[in-house]
Design an enzyme around this catalytic site. Structure first.
Site, PDB file in Angstrom:
ATOM      1  N   HIS A  90       0.835  -1.201   0.000  1.00 39.31           N
ATOM      2  CA  HIS A  90       0.000   0.000   0.000  1.00 39.31           C
ATOM      3  C   HIS A  90       0.874   1.257   0.000  1.00 39.31           C
ATOM      4  O   HIS A  90       0.661   2.178  -0.800  1.00 39.31           O
ATOM      5  CB  HIS A  90      -0.927  -0.016   1.217  1.00 39.31           C
ATOM      6  CG  HIS A  90      -1.691   1.242   1.409  1.00 39.31           C
ATOM      7  ND1 HIS A  90      -2.880   1.484   0.760  1.00 39.31           N
ATOM      8  CD2 HIS A  90      -1.444   2.337   2.155  1.00 39.31           C
ATOM      9  CE1 HIS A  90      -3.327   2.679   1.107  1.00 39.31           C
ATOM     10  NE2 HIS A  90      -2.472   3.221   1.951  1.00 39.31           N
ATOM     11  N   GLU A  91       1.845   1.306   0.898  1.00 39.12           N
ATOM     12  CA  GLU A  91       2.701   2.485   0.993  1.00 39.12           C
ATOM     13  C   GLU A  91       3.603   2.629  -0.226  1.00 39.12           C
ATOM     14  O   GLU A  91       3.870   3.745  -0.669  1.00 39.12           O
ATOM     15  CB  GLU A  91       3.529   2.432   2.277  1.00 39.12           C
ATOM     16  CG  GLU A  91       2.701   2.522   3.540  1.00 39.12           C
ATOM     17  CD  GLU A  91       1.805   3.746   3.596  1.00 39.12           C
ATOM     18  OE1 GLU A  91       2.200   4.828   3.097  1.00 39.12           O
ATOM     19  OE2 GLU A  91       0.688   3.631   4.133  1.00 39.12           O
ATOM     20  N   HIS A  94       1.782   4.439  -2.884  1.00 48.03           N
ATOM     21  CA  HIS A  94       1.835   5.897  -2.725  1.00 48.03           C
ATOM     22  C   HIS A  94       3.180   6.437  -3.215  1.00 48.03           C
ATOM     23  O   HIS A  94       3.231   7.413  -3.966  1.00 48.03           O
ATOM     24  CB  HIS A  94       1.670   6.291  -1.255  1.00 48.03           C
ATOM     25  CG  HIS A  94       0.319   6.073  -0.701  1.00 48.03           C
ATOM     26  ND1 HIS A  94      -0.803   6.700  -1.179  1.00 48.03           N
ATOM     27  CD2 HIS A  94      -0.101   5.280   0.312  1.00 48.03           C
ATOM     28  CE1 HIS A  94      -1.849   6.315  -0.482  1.00 48.03           C
ATOM     29  NE2 HIS A  94      -1.455   5.446   0.434  1.00 48.03           N
TER      30      HIS A  94
END
Length: 145
Positions: A90-91, A94
Site C-alpha cells: 500500500h505504501e 503511494h
C-alpha cells in the site's frame, strides 16, 4: 525573509558530494524497491509480536480447536507477515505514484502560503474521470436496487 531550507533548519552549506552521517532514529533499513528506500521502525517488531501472540493464543485456537499450538503459531506468523506485506505494498503504491508512476489524474502545485508544502489538484484527466466514476456507481446502484 528566510528561505524554506532555513525555516526547516536544514544545513544549506554542506558539501553535497560527501556522504552525510545517518541519524539514528529507530528505523531499520530493509533495502530499496523501485528506487524507494524501505525501512521499518522498531515499533513494528513489537506490533508484529502482539499480532502473532493475539492470533496464536486467542483467535486461531478458538476457531480451529483441533490443531496443535505449533500450527496456530505458524498460522499467526504467516497472517502477520501477510498483513505487513499488504501495508508495504500500500505504501509503495503511494511512493511509486509520486516517483514517476503517475497516471496524470492529479498534479502537485506549490502552495503560495507555505513554500514547504504542495497542493494537490485535479488535472483535466482527473476531472473527466469523476464523471466516469459517477456513471459506474450509478450503474452499480441501479443493479443492486
Amino acid at each position: 525573509m528566510a528561505t524554506a531550507a532555513e525555516r526547516l533548519n536544514r544545513n544549506t552549506d554542506r558539501d553535497a558530494s560527501k556522504p552525510q552521517k545517518r541519524v539514528v532514529n529507530g528505523n531499520i533499513p530493509l533495502g530499496r524497491i523501485g528506487g524507494v528506500e524501505v525501512r521499518i521502525n522498531w515499533s513494528w517488531l513489537v506490533i508484529f509480536a502482539l499480532i502473532v501472540w493475539s492470533l496464536a493464543d486467542g483467535v486461531f485456537p478458538s476457531q480451529n480447536p483441533g490443531l496443535s499450538g505449533g500450527v496456530h503459531l505458524a498460522m499467526a506468523i504467516v497472517a502477520a507477515l501477510l498483513f505487513f506485506a499488504s501495508l508495504l505494498l500500500h505504501e509503495l503504491g503511494h511512493s511509486l505514484g509520486y516517483c514517476g508512476g503517475r497516471l496524470d489524474y492529479l498534479e502537485r502545485l506549490p502552495d503560495p502560503d507555505d513554500l514547504r508544502s504542495k497542493r494537490v489538484a485535479l488535472t483535466r484527466r482527473g476531472t473527466s474521470a469523476i464523471g466516469v466514476i459517477r456513471d459506474a456507481v450509478d450503474e452499480v446502484e441501479a443493479a443492486w436496487a
